[in-house]
Design a protein around this motif. Structure first.
Motif, PDB file in Angstrom:
ATOM      1  N   ARG A  93      39.397  37.074  42.055  1.00  0.00           N
ATOM      2  CA  ARG A  93      38.565  36.150  42.824  1.00  0.00           C
ATOM      3  C   ARG A  93      39.083  36.068  44.245  1.00  0.00           C
ATOM      4  O   ARG A  93      40.277  36.280  44.499  1.00  0.00           O
ATOM      5  CB  ARG A  93      38.541  34.765  42.178  1.00  0.00           C
ATOM      6  CG  ARG A  93      39.901  34.169  41.926  1.00  0.00           C
ATOM      7  CD  ARG A  93      39.804  32.834  41.206  1.00  0.00           C
ATOM      8  NE  ARG A  93      39.373  31.784  42.112  1.00  0.00           N
ATOM      9  CZ  ARG A  93      38.646  30.743  41.741  1.00  0.00           C
ATOM     10  NH1 ARG A  93      38.274  30.602  40.489  1.00  0.00           N
ATOM     11  NH2 ARG A  93      38.298  29.825  42.613  1.00  0.00           N
ATOM     12  N   ILE A 116      32.226  31.516  43.281  1.00  0.00           N
ATOM     13  CA  ILE A 116      32.271  32.687  42.400  1.00  0.00           C
ATOM     14  C   ILE A 116      30.895  32.953  41.809  1.00  0.00           C
ATOM     15  O   ILE A 116      30.416  34.096  41.783  1.00  0.00           O
ATOM     16  CB  ILE A 116      33.307  32.487  41.280  1.00  0.00           C
ATOM     17  CG1 ILE A 116      34.720  32.311  41.866  1.00  0.00           C
ATOM     18  CG2 ILE A 116      33.271  33.644  40.296  1.00  0.00           C
ATOM     19  CD1 ILE A 116      35.213  33.485  42.654  1.00  0.00           C
ATOM     20  N   ARG A 146      31.554  37.362  34.608  1.00  0.00           N
ATOM     21  CA  ARG A 146      32.265  36.131  34.947  1.00  0.00           C
ATOM     22  C   ARG A 146      33.036  35.688  33.717  1.00  0.00           C
ATOM     23  O   ARG A 146      32.623  35.933  32.580  1.00  0.00           O
ATOM     24  CB  ARG A 146      31.294  35.036  35.398  1.00  0.00           C
ATOM     25  CG  ARG A 146      30.205  34.750  34.396  1.00  0.00           C
ATOM     26  CD  ARG A 146      29.169  33.800  34.938  1.00  0.00           C
ATOM     27  NE  ARG A 146      29.669  32.437  34.998  1.00  0.00           N
ATOM     28  CZ  ARG A 146      29.033  31.437  35.609  1.00  0.00           C
ATOM     29  NH1 ARG A 146      27.888  31.667  36.236  1.00  0.00           N
ATOM     30  NH2 ARG A 146      29.521  30.229  35.614  1.00  0.00           N
ATOM     31  N   TRP A 186      36.373  33.265  37.195  1.00  0.00           N
ATOM     32  CA  TRP A 186      36.800  34.510  37.825  1.00  0.00           C
ATOM     33  C   TRP A 186      35.682  35.533  37.790  1.00  0.00           C
ATOM     34  O   TRP A 186      34.846  35.537  36.880  1.00  0.00           O
ATOM     35  CB  TRP A 186      38.008  35.096  37.083  1.00  0.00           C
ATOM     36  CG  TRP A 186      39.211  34.205  37.066  1.00  0.00           C
ATOM     37  CD1 TRP A 186      39.416  33.119  36.277  1.00  0.00           C
ATOM     38  CD2 TRP A 186      40.373  34.322  37.891  1.00  0.00           C
ATOM     39  NE1 TRP A 186      40.633  32.552  36.549  1.00  0.00           N
ATOM     40  CE2 TRP A 186      41.238  33.275  37.536  1.00  0.00           C
ATOM     41  CE3 TRP A 186      40.771  35.221  38.885  1.00  0.00           C
ATOM     42  CZ2 TRP A 186      42.478  33.085  38.142  1.00  0.00           C
ATOM     43  CZ3 TRP A 186      42.005  35.045  39.484  1.00  0.00           C
ATOM     44  CH2 TRP A 186      42.851  33.987  39.120  1.00  0.00           C
ATOM     45  N   LEU A 187      35.676  36.410  38.765  1.00  0.00           N
ATOM     46  CA  LEU A 187      34.836  37.600  38.698  1.00  0.00           C
ATOM     47  C   LEU A 187      35.455  38.558  37.695  1.00  0.00           C
ATOM     48  O   LEU A 187      36.678  38.703  37.638  1.00  0.00           O
ATOM     49  CB  LEU A 187      34.732  38.269  40.071  1.00  0.00           C
ATOM     50  CG  LEU A 187      34.066  37.442  41.181  1.00  0.00           C
ATOM     51  CD1 LEU A 187      34.247  38.135  42.534  1.00  0.00           C
ATOM     52  CD2 LEU A 187      32.586  37.226  40.880  1.00  0.00           C
TER      53      LEU A 187
END
Length: 274
Positions: free
Chosen positions: A205, A214, A231, A239-240
């Protein structure tokens, strides 16, 4: 009629062994422990040998969900991560990720066909006794869904075409690509890496981004047709998620992906965070 499952804590993304031991002790007559070899969000693998030891001590059966991580068995480099898998009474594997199969490609593996006896059913219109005795195929005994498509054919064709070594090469290259992506994230100012990848999933991220940021980054890249990122929630943050699955991905592809992310502007020289 089944009892509600007991869900144990996994503070580091894997089963807490002390908590599992306590839960099995309290249950007195545990039926089944379900462990994971390759979680969906982070690819983490539970401590399988230690879990198998606890199951043996408490007389519980062990099932391992290896849908994601199971194909590591093909690789001489990575197969040791699945030590303990052979001690399970049942294992699920899904080859739509590290087996490169179109869905559906799920498999249930058991030590012997005798373990499948509870799935045996009889229906006169499908397997009449006289037909069975005459040697005609028993359709109900060949598939849980009876009329299921022959999904195993594509898996068999892949195994025949590539062999174990061919699939191992794809697995090794994919895992190496994920590690390279993690290296790039660590070297890129303004990006934060959640952890080193266990298999091929990388969470990262932009530094200082909020969960809303995000979500917006994902949607923007998707609607613009530039990148598809997943995700995942981990350590209380969003978080990505990049689940690397293409063994032909190049370092340039990874650099291009990271260049699409909006990063915080660098601080002026001599300034500092407060």
């Amino acid at each position: 009629g089944l009892p509600e499952p007991v869900v144990g804590p996994a503070p580091a993304g894997v089963i807490d062994l002390a908590a599992l031991d306590a839960a099995l002790t309290d249950l007195h007559h545990p039926l089944l422990v379900a462990a994971t070899a390759g979680t969906t969000d982070t690819g983490r693998i539970d401590p399988l040998p230690a879990i198998a030891d606890l199951c043996a001590r408490h007389h519980a059966e062990l099932h391992i969900d290896a849908s994601y991580g199971g194909p590591l068995l093909f690789s001489d480099v990575h197969r040791s991560r699945l030590d303990g898998l052979d001690r399970a009474q049942s294992v699920t594997i899904d080859l739509h990720k590290l087996g490169w199969q179109p869905v559906a490609a799920g498999l249930l593996a058991v030590p012997s066909t005798a373990c499948l006896t509870p799935l045996g059913h009889q229906a006169d219109y499908l397997n009449a006794d006289d037909d069975t005795e005459a040697g005609l195929p028993d359709l109900l005994g060949r598939s849980l869904r009876t009329t299921r498509r022959p999904d195993i054919l594509k898996t068999a064709a892949t195994l025949r075409a590539l062999g174990r070594q061919g699939l191992a090469d794809l697995v090794d290259r994919t895992c190496a690509t994920a590690r390279h992506l993690a290296d790039l994230v660590e070297k890129t100012p303004g990006l934060e890496l959640h952890d080193r990848p266990t298999i091929s999933t990388v969470l990262f991220r932009p530094t200082g981004a909020t969960d809303d940021d995000i979500a917006a980054i994902r949607r923007t890249l998707l609607t613009q047709g530039r990148a598809v990122l997943g995700r995942a929630h981990a350590d209380g943050r969003l978080w990505l998620k990049a689940t690397v699955l293409n063994p032909h991905t190049t370092p340039g592809d990874l650099e291009t992906l990271l260049s699409l992310l909006p990063l915080p502007a660098p601080l002026p020289e001599g300034s500092s965070h407060r």
